[in-house]
Design an enzyme around this catalytic site. Sequence first.
Site, PDB file in Angstrom:
ATOM      1  N   LEU A  52       3.179   1.964   7.342  1.00  0.00           N
ATOM      2  CA  LEU A  52       1.921   1.224   7.481  1.00  0.00           C
ATOM      3  C   LEU A  52       0.851   2.222   7.912  1.00  0.00           C
ATOM      4  O   LEU A  52       1.087   3.037   8.814  1.00  0.00           O
ATOM      5  CB  LEU A  52       2.042   0.127   8.536  1.00  0.00           C
ATOM      6  CG  LEU A  52       2.744  -1.172   8.140  1.00  0.00           C
ATOM      7  CD1 LEU A  52       2.962  -2.041   9.375  1.00  0.00           C
ATOM      8  CD2 LEU A  52       1.954  -1.937   7.087  1.00  0.00           C
ATOM      9  N   ASP A  53      -0.319   2.178   7.286  1.00  0.00           N
ATOM     10  CA  ASP A  53      -1.419   3.047   7.692  1.00  0.00           C
ATOM     11  C   ASP A  53      -1.805   2.763   9.142  1.00  0.00           C
ATOM     12  O   ASP A  53      -1.590   1.649   9.640  1.00  0.00           O
ATOM     13  CB  ASP A  53      -2.637   2.818   6.796  1.00  0.00           C
ATOM     14  CG  ASP A  53      -2.441   3.355   5.387  1.00  0.00           C
ATOM     15  OD1 ASP A  53      -1.629   4.278   5.209  1.00  0.00           O
ATOM     16  OD2 ASP A  53      -3.113   2.859   4.463  1.00  0.00           O
TER      17      ASP A  53
END
EC number: 5.4.99.25
Length: 232
Positions: A52-53
Amino acid sequence: MKQKYQYIKNTELDLKDKIFGINKPKNFSSNQVIQIIKKYYGLKKIGHAGTLDPLATGLLLVATNSKTKELNELILENKKYVAEIQFNYQTSTYDAEGEITNYTTRKIHEKTLKEELKFLNSTYWYQQPPVYSAVKIKGKKLYEYARANQEVSVPFKKVYINKVELISFDSISQKTFVSLDVSKGFYIRSFANDIGLRLNNYGYLLNLKRVEVGNYKLDQAYDFFDLVKQVN
């Protein structure tokens, strides 16, 4: 300069040889989260089933010690997200971190958006990863090319949209919330950019929350700050 924190265990949970979800907070990288958990719970091995960014939140599926060998299969699972997209603007990173590169005053209408999303259900989608991403081309990460202002040919990747639905749309702010059920390797940032272009407009990802990975759900996950307490 960012404040550095130390952490202490909040619980006496045994996280060894487990597969579990963590609700990743905003402004933490996926690797930061798992390395903090590894250190403070005395784990030998740890990994996750899909990055996940830092700006994204939600379900980070984690495996520890002997269970890390199952990650190769878990990574293949479909993933579900809730995304907030801002139309009228395009950014260099396809999200809120980047610089605005294009702008239009053209308005998107809810009916048009609904029709486009309906058309995309159960379809293969060819997308290019964002130039600011960790995808490697010729042994070098894309963001390294971008930061050095070097051009590189980015190949299109075939991914799959199982289902995409409109949750809400604000015609004044030109913001929308959509839910997406997609295959592995799907970039929601690229989707936000592409859907804007398909509607003869621009779009970028404002916020993203991952809610499912295969059979694992966000409401079953540990909150990161329930596992560790941040101290100065």
